[in-house]
Design a protein around this motif. Structure first.
Motif, PDB file in Angstrom:
ATOM      1  N   MET A 153     -56.759  13.959 -45.453  1.00  6.52           N
ATOM      2  CA  MET A 153     -57.527  12.713 -45.417  1.00  6.52           C
ATOM      3  C   MET A 153     -56.897  11.739 -44.436  1.00  6.52           C
ATOM      4  SD  MET A 153     -58.573  12.045 -49.407  1.00  6.52           S
ATOM      5  CE  MET A 153     -56.955  12.476 -50.092  1.00  6.52           C
ATOM      6  N   SER A 154     -57.735  10.970 -43.771  1.00  9.09           N
ATOM      7  CA  SER A 154     -57.221   9.991 -42.817  1.00  9.09           C
ATOM      8  C   SER A 154     -56.615   8.800 -43.539  1.00  9.09           C
ATOM      9  CB  SER A 154     -58.353   9.522 -41.891  1.00  9.09           C
ATOM     10  OG  SER A 154     -59.384   8.923 -42.648  1.00  9.09           O
ATOM     11  N   LEU A 155     -55.746   8.088 -42.850  1.00  9.27           N
ATOM     12  CA  LEU A 155     -55.072   6.924 -43.427  1.00  9.27           C
ATOM     13  C   LEU A 155     -55.940   5.680 -43.249  1.00  9.27           C
ATOM     14  CD1 LEU A 155     -52.399   5.919 -44.728  1.00  9.27           C
ATOM     15  CD2 LEU A 155     -51.637   5.370 -42.401  1.00  9.27           C
ATOM     16  N   ARG A 156     -56.039   4.894 -44.307  1.00 10.05           N
ATOM     17  CA  ARG A 156     -56.754   3.626 -44.272  1.00 10.05           C
ATOM     18  C   ARG A 156     -55.761   2.481 -44.384  1.00 10.05           C
ATOM     19  NH1 ARG A 156     -61.325   5.325 -48.749  1.00 10.05           N
ATOM     20  NH2 ARG A 156     -62.777   6.406 -47.350  1.00 10.05           N
ATOM     21  N   LEU A 157     -56.145   1.350 -43.839  1.00 14.12           N
ATOM     22  CA  LEU A 157     -55.300   0.163 -43.892  1.00 14.12           C
ATOM     23  C   LEU A 157     -56.052  -0.959 -44.582  1.00 14.12           C
ATOM     24  CD1 LEU A 157     -52.607  -1.135 -43.122  1.00 14.12           C
ATOM     25  CD2 LEU A 157     -53.635  -1.800 -40.930  1.00 14.12           C
ATOM     26  N   SER A 158     -55.435  -1.532 -45.613  1.00 18.28           N
ATOM     27  CA  SER A 158     -56.048  -2.606 -46.380  1.00 18.28           C
ATOM     28  C   SER A 158     -55.069  -3.759 -46.529  1.00 18.28           C
ATOM     29  CB  SER A 158     -56.481  -2.097 -47.769  1.00 18.28           C
ATOM     30  OG  SER A 158     -57.438  -1.052 -47.651  1.00 18.28           O
ATOM     31  N   THR A 159     -55.546  -4.834 -47.122  1.00 17.81           N
ATOM     32  CA  THR A 159     -54.696  -5.996 -47.345  1.00 17.81           C
ATOM     33  C   THR A 159     -54.889  -6.513 -48.758  1.00 17.81           C
ATOM     34  OG1 THR A 159     -54.051  -8.172 -46.459  1.00 17.81           O
ATOM     35  CG2 THR A 159     -56.410  -7.684 -46.520  1.00 17.81           C
TER      36      THR A 159
ATOM     37  N   PHE B 244     -43.173   3.125 -40.390  1.00 23.71           N
ATOM     38  CA  PHE B 244     -43.320   3.106 -41.849  1.00 23.71           C
ATOM     39  C   PHE B 244     -44.555   3.887 -42.278  1.00 23.71           C
ATOM     40  CE2 PHE B 244     -45.145   1.210 -45.664  1.00 23.71           C
ATOM     41  CZ  PHE B 244     -44.056   1.118 -46.525  1.00 23.71           C
ATOM     42  N   ALA B 245     -45.677   3.615 -41.642  1.00 24.31           N
ATOM     43  CA  ALA B 245     -46.933   4.255 -42.021  1.00 24.31           C
ATOM     44  C   ALA B 245     -46.897   5.761 -41.767  1.00 24.31           C
ATOM     45  CB  ALA B 245     -48.095   3.617 -41.267  1.00 24.31           C
ATOM     46  N   GLY B 246     -46.280   6.156 -40.661  1.00 31.89           N
ATOM     47  CA  GLY B 246     -46.204   7.571 -40.351  1.00 31.89           C
ATOM     48  C   GLY B 246     -45.437   8.351 -41.395  1.00 31.89           C
ATOM     49  N   LYS B 247     -44.307   7.791 -41.839  1.00 33.04           N
ATOM     50  CA  LYS B 247     -43.501   8.478 -42.858  1.00 33.04           C
ATOM     51  C   LYS B 247     -44.278   8.637 -44.161  1.00 33.04           C
ATOM     52  CE  LYS B 247     -39.048   6.908 -41.046  1.00 33.04           C
ATOM     53  NZ  LYS B 247     -37.881   6.007 -41.258  1.00 33.04           N
ATOM     54  N   HIS B 248     -45.040   7.615 -44.528  1.00 32.55           N
ATOM     55  CA  HIS B 248     -45.759   7.681 -45.800  1.00 32.55           C
ATOM     56  C   HIS B 248     -47.044   8.491 -45.695  1.00 32.55           C
ATOM     57  CE1 HIS B 248     -42.864   4.469 -46.644  1.00 32.55           C
ATOM     58  NE2 HIS B 248     -43.005   4.847 -47.895  1.00 32.55           N
ATOM     59  N   ARG B 249     -47.636   8.536 -44.520  1.00 34.85           N
ATOM     60  CA  ARG B 249     -48.791   9.416 -44.330  1.00 34.85           C
ATOM     61  C   ARG B 249     -48.370  10.875 -44.503  1.00 34.85           C
ATOM     62  NH1 ARG B 249     -52.069   9.488 -38.698  1.00 34.85           N
ATOM     63  NH2 ARG B 249     -50.018  10.207 -37.988  1.00 34.85           N
ATOM     64  N   GLU B 250     -47.183  11.205 -44.023  1.00 37.98           N
ATOM     65  CA  GLU B 250     -46.686  12.570 -44.165  1.00 37.98           C
ATOM     66  C   GLU B 250     -46.531  12.966 -45.632  1.00 37.98           C
ATOM     67  OE1 GLU B 250     -43.094  12.920 -41.980  1.00 37.98           O
ATOM     68  OE2 GLU B 250     -44.044  12.692 -40.013  1.00 37.98           O
ATOM     69  N   LEU B 251     -46.267  11.991 -46.493  1.00 34.70           N
ATOM     70  CA  LEU B 251     -46.124  12.266 -47.923  1.00 34.70           C
ATOM     71  C   LEU B 251     -47.465  12.549 -48.591  1.00 34.70           C
ATOM     72  CD1 LEU B 251     -43.636   9.444 -49.011  1.00 34.70           C
ATOM     73  CD2 LEU B 251     -43.096  11.822 -48.459  1.00 34.70           C
TER      74      LEU B 251
ATOM     75  N   ILE C  49     -51.233  -5.555 -36.165  1.00 34.79           N
ATOM     76  CA  ILE C  49     -51.144  -4.319 -36.950  1.00 34.79           C
ATOM     77  C   ILE C  49     -52.524  -3.930 -37.466  1.00 34.79           C
ATOM     78  CG2 ILE C  49     -50.280  -3.363 -39.124  1.00 34.79           C
ATOM     79  CD1 ILE C  49     -47.691  -5.009 -38.608  1.00 34.79           C
ATOM     80  N   ALA C  50     -53.288  -4.922 -37.919  1.00 33.47           N
ATOM     81  CA  ALA C  50     -54.619  -4.649 -38.447  1.00 33.47           C
ATOM     82  C   ALA C  50     -55.531  -4.021 -37.404  1.00 33.47           C
ATOM     83  CB  ALA C  50     -55.238  -5.939 -38.981  1.00 33.47           C
ATOM     84  N   THR C  51     -55.439  -4.482 -36.195  1.00 31.56           N
ATOM     85  CA  THR C  51     -56.362  -4.031 -35.149  1.00 31.56           C
ATOM     86  C   THR C  51     -55.854  -2.837 -34.357  1.00 31.56           C
ATOM     87  OG1 THR C  51     -55.458  -5.691 -33.631  1.00 31.56           O
ATOM     88  CG2 THR C  51     -57.401  -6.308 -34.899  1.00 31.56           C
ATOM     89  N   GLU C  52     -54.525  -2.636 -34.311  1.00 30.36           N
ATOM     90  CA  GLU C  52     -53.959  -1.582 -33.455  1.00 30.36           C
ATOM     91  C   GLU C  52     -53.110  -0.552 -34.200  1.00 30.36           C
ATOM     92  OE1 GLU C  52     -51.933  -3.113 -30.015  1.00 30.36           O
ATOM     93  OE2 GLU C  52     -53.177  -4.918 -29.980  1.00 30.36           O
ATOM     94  N   GLY C  53     -52.738  -0.860 -35.452  1.00 29.01           N
ATOM     95  CA  GLY C  53     -51.770  -0.021 -36.148  1.00 29.01           C
ATOM     96  C   GLY C  53     -52.189   1.418 -36.334  1.00 29.01           C
ATOM     97  N   LEU C  54     -53.388   1.634 -36.826  1.00 30.47           N
ATOM     98  CA  LEU C  54     -53.833   3.006 -37.084  1.00 30.47           C
ATOM     99  C   LEU C  54     -54.063   3.767 -35.769  1.00 30.47           C
ATOM    100  CD1 LEU C  54     -56.285   2.569 -40.080  1.00 30.47           C
ATOM    101  CD2 LEU C  54     -53.835   3.128 -40.093  1.00 30.47           C
ATOM    102  N   ALA C  55     -54.516   3.071 -34.737  1.00 31.96           N
ATOM    103  CA  ALA C  55     -54.717   3.721 -33.449  1.00 31.96           C
ATOM    104  C   ALA C  55     -53.385   4.203 -32.876  1.00 31.96           C
ATOM    105  CB  ALA C  55     -55.393   2.765 -32.472  1.00 31.96           C
ATOM    106  N   GLN C  56     -52.328   3.423 -33.086  1.00 30.62           N
ATOM    107  CA  GLN C  56     -51.008   3.790 -32.601  1.00 30.62           C
ATOM    108  C   GLN C  56     -50.453   5.015 -33.324  1.00 30.62           C
ATOM    109  OE1 GLN C  56     -49.003   2.450 -30.140  1.00 30.62           O
ATOM    110  NE2 GLN C  56     -50.755   1.218 -29.506  1.00 30.62           N
ATOM    111  N   LEU C  57     -50.893   5.200 -34.579  1.00 30.32           N
ATOM    112  CA  LEU C  57     -50.438   6.372 -35.322  1.00 30.32           C
ATOM    113  C   LEU C  57     -51.022   7.666 -34.758  1.00 30.32           C
ATOM    114  CD1 LEU C  57     -50.551   5.316 -39.082  1.00 30.32           C
ATOM    115  CD2 LEU C  57     -48.612   6.314 -37.893  1.00 30.32           C
ATOM    116  N   GLY C  58     -52.219   7.551 -34.156  1.00 32.66           N
ATOM    117  CA  GLY C  58     -52.861   8.721 -33.588  1.00 32.66           C
ATOM    118  C   GLY C  58     -53.518   9.605 -34.628  1.00 32.66           C
TER     119      GLY C  58
END
Length: 300
Positions: free
Chosen positions: A1-7, A258-265, A291-300
């Motif tokens: 599943m893809s990673l989502r970003l919320s607040t 941070f997000a990359g490490k937790h996505r791997e989990l 981060i909201a606008t670019e964070g997930l794109a940077q993760l690839g």
């Protein structure tokens, strides 16, 4: 599943004094969801402004169009399943089916004693939670419910027309112990963690990652008991309570790491606190928005 970003937007600002703008801005920034705490007061914010979760979410539902909304989290500390169900059905209707109920067993904070009762022990909280969740599930899926329980009762509770979402509002169950994990596995559409609270003060980020990995493994075993695939369940990390605390909001690179490490989990949704100046959640608003606008794109 893809990673989502919320607040998560703490309800500390008057609606017409910046509160509304936070929710509409969250939608503009492209967050998957915006949540709020469901407390009567909370920690260092106890003596300052603090507004109710359900009215705040109702206003947010009217001010937004696509943003998912929810509590993170509601607990039995001052809620009753019958009245909560009615409010949630109303909120789901007003929002057009955009509500997620984050729900947990609660803790020993101000909510635990504000109604004049003694704070429940961990076992008592687990007992109540174990009755609260199944009853709420029934109330949100059946037209009329009667129930005589140890802690909660309902007598011909009517919930017409029911939820907009089918079969009901999704539950995101916060749990770390075995009983909570079973509730998440049986009733949850998502599972919520804040990491291991024992590591908050003296642990390391590496230890936190290992602890969350262990929690996810326990969730998988609990899901297997109910014939569910634990890997398919949404897994939500509410940040700010792991040893690295505010580090993910210090820069775009820090967040990506941070997000990359937790996505791997297996984490599928990361929730960041909207910055609040002069508090534990202080952060640079510009960095938060980047981060909201670019964070997930940077993760690839």
């Amino acid at each position: 599943m893809s990673l989502r970003l919320s607040t998560v937007i703490l309800p500390v600002r008057p609606w017409h004094g910046g509160g509304r703008d936070q929710w509409t801005r969250a939608e503009e920034l492209g967050f998957h969801a915006a949540y709020t705490y469901d407390h009567l007061s909370w920690r260092t914010f106890r003596d300052g402004p603090w507004f109710g979760a359900i009215p705040t979410l109702t206003a947010a539902a009217a001010a937004t169009r696509t943003l998912r909304l929810g509590t993170l989290v509601t607990s039995p500390n001052f809620r009753h399943p019958v009245t909560l169900a009615k409010e949630l059905i109303s909120l789901d209707d007003i929002s057009g089916g955009r509500i997620t109920l984050g729900i947990g067993a609660g803790g020993n904070g101000f909510d635990a004693t504000v109604l004049g009762q003694e704070a429940w022990t961990p076992r008592e909280r687990a007992d109540r939670f174990g009755e609260f969740v199944p009853l709420l599930d029934r109330l949100l899926t059946e037209r009329a419910v009667s129930h005589r329980g140890t802690h909660y009762s309902a007598e011909e509770a009517r919930n017409v027309p029911g939820c907009v979402q089918s079969p009901r509002i999704p539950f995101a169950v916060a749990a770390t112990g075995p009983r909570g994990m079973k509730l998440a596995a049986r009733y949850g559409q998502a599972w919520v963690t804040t990491g291991d609270p024992k590591l908050f003060e003296t642990g390391t980020p590496e230890q936190s990652v290992d602890a969350i990995r262990g929690q996810i493994e326990k969730l998988g075993k609990a899901c297997a008991e109910y014939g569910r695939d634990g890997g398919a369940m949404e897994k939500v990390l509410l940040t700010g309570f792991t040893p690295d605390r505010g580090t993910p909001l210090t820069s775009l690179d820090a967040f990506v790491d941070f997000a990359g490490k937790h996505r791997e989990l297996g984490i599928t949704e990361i929730v960041l606190h909207a910055p609040i100046p002069d508090s534990d959640f202080a952060a640079d608003q510009a960095v938060f928005e980047k981060i909201a606008t670019e964070g997930l794109a940077q993760l690839g």
